[in-house]
Structures are given as structure tokens and as C-alpha cells.
Design a protein around this motif. Structure first.
Motif, PDB file in Angstrom:
ATOM      1  N   GLY A   1      82.766  41.008  16.285  1.00 30.50           N
ATOM      2  CA  GLY A   1      81.782  40.852  15.207  1.00 30.50           C
ATOM      3  C   GLY A   1      81.434  42.141  14.508  1.00 30.50           C
ATOM      4  N   ARG A   2      80.148  42.456  14.551  1.00 28.02           N
ATOM      5  CA  ARG A   2      79.582  43.585  13.810  1.00 28.02           C
ATOM      6  C   ARG A   2      80.262  44.915  14.133  1.00 28.02           C
ATOM      7  NH1 ARG A   2      73.512  44.096  15.653  1.00 28.02           N
ATOM      8  NH2 ARG A   2      74.629  44.277  17.611  1.00 28.02           N
ATOM      9  N   GLY A   3      80.482  45.142  15.420  1.00 27.70           N
ATOM     10  CA  GLY A   3      81.232  46.334  15.800  1.00 27.70           C
ATOM     11  C   GLY A   3      80.448  47.635  15.766  1.00 27.70           C
ATOM     12  N   SER A   4      79.145  47.567  16.012  1.00 24.95           N
ATOM     13  CA  SER A   4      78.389  48.826  15.957  1.00 24.95           C
ATOM     14  C   SER A   4      78.740  49.747  17.136  1.00 24.95           C
ATOM     15  CB  SER A   4      76.884  48.564  15.889  1.00 24.95           C
ATOM     16  OG  SER A   4      76.390  48.058  17.102  1.00 24.95           O
ATOM     17  N   ASN A   5      79.050  49.167  18.293  1.00 24.26           N
ATOM     18  CA  ASN A   5      79.493  50.027  19.407  1.00 24.26           C
ATOM     19  C   ASN A   5      80.860  50.632  19.121  1.00 24.26           C
ATOM     20  OD1 ASN A   5      77.620  50.169  21.825  1.00 24.26           O
ATOM     21  ND2 ASN A   5      77.528  47.982  21.314  1.00 24.26           N
TER      22      ASN A   5
ATOM     23  N   ALA B   1      83.964  45.903  23.049  1.00 21.87           N
ATOM     24  CA  ALA B   1      82.728  46.287  22.358  1.00 21.87           C
ATOM     25  C   ALA B   1      82.216  45.066  21.588  1.00 21.87           C
ATOM     26  CB  ALA B   1      82.971  47.467  21.424  1.00 21.87           C
ATOM     27  N   GLY B   2      81.424  44.253  22.287  1.00 24.15           N
ATOM     28  CA  GLY B   2      80.990  42.999  21.669  1.00 24.15           C
ATOM     29  C   GLY B   2      82.143  42.033  21.512  1.00 24.15           C
TER      30      GLY B   2
ATOM     31  N   MET C   1      83.684  38.790  22.591  1.00 31.71           N
ATOM     32  CA  MET C   1      82.965  37.666  23.178  1.00 31.71           C
ATOM     33  C   MET C   1      83.884  36.583  23.758  1.00 31.71           C
ATOM     34  SD  MET C   1      80.081  39.013  22.868  1.00 31.71           S
ATOM     35  CE  MET C   1      78.696  37.898  23.142  1.00 31.71           C
TER      36      MET C   1
ATOM     37  N   ILE D   1      80.915  47.110  27.645  1.00 29.20           N
ATOM     38  CA  ILE D   1      79.478  47.422  27.599  1.00 29.20           C
ATOM     39  C   ILE D   1      78.707  46.114  27.580  1.00 29.20           C
ATOM     40  CG2 ILE D   1      79.423  47.700  25.052  1.00 29.20           C
ATOM     41  CD1 ILE D   1      77.276  50.031  25.815  1.00 29.20           C
ATOM     42  N   HIS D   2      77.689  46.074  28.412  1.00 31.19           N
ATOM     43  CA  HIS D   2      76.886  44.855  28.551  1.00 31.19           C
ATOM     44  C   HIS D   2      75.417  45.199  28.316  1.00 31.19           C
ATOM     45  CE1 HIS D   2      75.804  40.881  29.949  1.00 31.19           C
ATOM     46  NE2 HIS D   2      74.827  41.460  30.641  1.00 31.19           N
ATOM     47  N   PRO D   3      74.715  44.344  27.546  1.00 31.51           N
ATOM     48  CA  PRO D   3      73.335  44.690  27.176  1.00 31.51           C
ATOM     49  C   PRO D   3      72.287  44.301  28.212  1.00 31.51           C
ATOM     50  CG  PRO D   3      74.023  42.733  25.985  1.00 31.51           C
ATOM     51  CD  PRO D   3      75.212  43.167  26.801  1.00 31.51           C
TER      52      PRO D   3
ATOM     53  N   LEU E   1      70.284  48.555  21.779  1.00 30.64           N
ATOM     54  CA  LEU E   1      71.498  48.890  21.011  1.00 30.64           C
ATOM     55  C   LEU E   1      71.571  50.385  20.718  1.00 30.64           C
ATOM     56  CD1 LEU E   1      73.984  47.398  19.820  1.00 30.64           C
ATOM     57  CD2 LEU E   1      72.763  47.349  17.631  1.00 30.64           C
TER      58      LEU E   1
ATOM     59  N   GLU F   1      72.893  51.923  23.701  1.00 31.15           N
ATOM     60  CA  GLU F   1      74.309  51.557  23.872  1.00 31.15           C
ATOM     61  C   GLU F   1      75.198  52.539  23.116  1.00 31.15           C
ATOM     62  OE1 GLU F   1      75.600  47.437  23.395  1.00 31.15           O
ATOM     63  OE2 GLU F   1      73.516  46.769  23.527  1.00 31.15           O
TER      64      GLU F   1
HETATM   65  C1  GAR Z   1      76.183  44.609  21.989  1.00 34.05           C
HETATM   66  O1  GAR Z   1      74.804  44.574  22.267  1.00 34.05           O
HETATM   67  C2  GAR Z   1      76.996  44.461  23.252  1.00 34.05           C
HETATM   68  O2  GAR Z   1      76.418  45.108  24.368  1.00 34.05           O
HETATM   69  C3  GAR Z   1      76.967  42.983  23.441  1.00 34.05           C
HETATM   70  O3  GAR Z   1      77.102  42.442  22.154  1.00 34.05           O
HETATM   71  C4  GAR Z   1      76.604  43.371  21.193  1.00 34.05           C
HETATM   72  C5  GAR Z   1      77.716  43.679  20.232  1.00 34.05           C
HETATM   73  O4  GAR Z   1      77.248  44.432  19.165  1.00 34.05           O
HETATM   74  N1  GAR Z   1      78.002  42.555  24.317  1.00 34.05           N
HETATM   75  C6  GAR Z   1      77.959  41.459  25.044  1.00 34.05           C
HETATM   76  O5  GAR Z   1      77.010  40.699  25.045  1.00 34.05           O
HETATM   77  C7  GAR Z   1      79.183  41.213  25.892  1.00 34.05           C
HETATM   78  N2  GAR Z   1      79.057  39.988  26.601  1.00 34.05           N
HETATM   79  P1  GAR Z   1      78.256  45.292  18.294  1.00 34.05           P
HETATM   80  O6  GAR Z   1      79.343  44.322  17.823  1.00 34.05           O
HETATM   81  O7  GAR Z   1      77.421  45.771  17.143  1.00 34.05           O
HETATM   82  O8  GAR Z   1      78.794  46.393  19.150  1.00 34.05           O
END
Ligand code: GAR
Length: 208
Positions: free
Chosen positions: A10-14, A88-89, A91, A109-111, A172, A175
């Protein structure tokens, strides 16, 4: 520098945080590929804008055949000759087959502060549980979901007026600091003092 692939949904901020960290000269990693299982992931557009090689492996094209999906991912990873894969996100749950290909080289990475709050909706569940500390965890991936050896963690306070969104935002931010730190520590540790003993990671310096 060690070549690393990042898997997103998705967004991919990590992913962005890892890419930005990799721009600093002393960061021991080069981002060789950003791969998404969703063609519409916003993070893909950003990565392309950075001139990074991107790939899409759309899980929907593989129906319910998870191993065929993962073999298609593996083909993309083989092309870019990476040593590590960072989720990184991302899913999708991965099968033991894929995890085995990348044993101790597949990082997530797990929140939440694992082993608390595995799975989804971690921020809402942390609020419901009334914990006063929450945070995030970087860990090696094992077949059991969110259960692999912990590499690094960072906590944040839970405030009385938090809702899941405000708490997610606070987590976040840490993270984005923790993931580059953990990745750099793993790579540095490869030079000598990193070991995994009884599924515990030894030799990672804590984040400052
Ligand atoms: C982050 O908070 C990550 O830790 C979480 O999804 C978000 C993705 O954001 N990951 C999970 O829940 C994994 N099961 P990002 O796309 O902006 O990085």
C-alpha cells in the motif's frame, strides 16, 4: 553495500524510510527492488519516482495458489540478486516454502510490541487492553504469524485521549526510525557478532 528488496501492499511509508536511509553514504544497504502485490499501491509510484526498480505480482491473478504467487515473487527477487527481503506493510501471509528460501534474511515490521497484539488492528486492540506502552517490532519472519526472532523494538506512550488513528500515527513515526536502524544492525552484525540462539537475536545494539 548489501542489496535488499522491499515488499509492500500500500502506502509504503516504511519503504520510503528505508529508501531515504539508504541515501546516506554510511548506510550499508542499497534498495534494489520495491515489489507490490497490489497494482494500485501508492508506494509503487513513489518508488518509481525515485528511480528504483519496481515489480507487481498481483496475488489475485493466482487465485488461491499461494505457492504459485510466491514463486512469481521469487522470480522477481532472483532477477535483482538481493540478500535480504524486507516486508513493509506487505499484507499477505507467506508459506513455509517462501520463508525457507529466505531463512534469517526475511524481515518484517509489525505495529505492536510483540509478542503482544499479533495480527491486525493492533492499535485498537492496544487501546482496548488499556496498555500504557505500545510500539513496534522488527523481527525475522517464521511460518507462525508475527512470531519470529525479535531484532529491535521501540515503544511509545499511550495517552488517555488516544484513538486508534492518533496512536497509529505515533507508532508509525517510530517505525520509520526503527526499521532502518534494525536493518543496518543486521547487516553490520553479519560482519561478526550477530547470532540467533534459541530463536533469540544476540548482538543488536538498541536504538538510541
Ligand atoms: C505499518 O504500520 C506496518 O507496521 C503495518 O502496516 C503499516 C504499513 O504502513 N504492518 C502490518 O500490519 C503487517 N501485518 P506503510 O505501508 O506506510 O509502511
Amino acid at each position: 553495500k548489501r542489496r535488499v528488496a522491499i515488499l509492500i501492499s500500500g502506502r509504503g511509508s516504511n519503504m520510503q524510510a528505508l529508501v531515504e536511509a539508504a541515501k546516506t553514504p554510511d548506510f550499508p544497504v542499497e534498495i534494489a527492488l520495491v515489489l507490490s502485490n497490489r497494482p494500485d499501491a501508492a508506494g509503487l509510484v513513489w518508488a518509481e519516482g525515485q528511480g528504483i526498480t519496481t515489480a507487481i505480482v498481483d496475488h489475485k491473478l493466482f487465485k488461491k495458489d499461494r505457492e504459485a504467487f510466491e514463486k512469481a515473487i521469487q522470480v522477481e527477487l532472483d532477477k535483482v540478486h538481493v540478500e535480504f527481503v524486507c516486508l513493509a506493510g506487505f499484507m499477505r501471509l507467506l508459506t513455509p516454502w517462501f520463508i525457507d528460501q529466505w531463512y534469517n534474511r526475511l524481515i518484517n515490521i509489525h505495529p505492536s510490541l510483540l509478542p503482544s497484539f499479533k495480527g491486525l488492528d493492533t492499535h485498537a486492540r492496544a487501546l482496548e487492553a488499556g496498555v500504557k506502552l505500545h510500539g513496534c517490532t522488527v523481527h525475522f519472519v517464521r511460518p507462525d504469524m508475527d512470531a519470529g526472532p525479535i531484532i529491535a523494538q521501540k515503544s511509545v506512550p499511550v495517552l488517555d485521549d488516544d484513538d486508534p488513528d492518533s496512536l497509529a500515527e505515533r507508532v508509525l513515526a517510530v517505525e520509520h526510525a526503527l526499521y532502518p536502524h534494525a536493518l543496518a544492525e543486521i547487516v553490520r552484525g553479519l560482519e561478526g557478532d550477530l547470532t540467533i540462539k534459541d530463536e533469540r537475536v544476540i548482538g543488536i545494539r538498541p536504538i538510541g
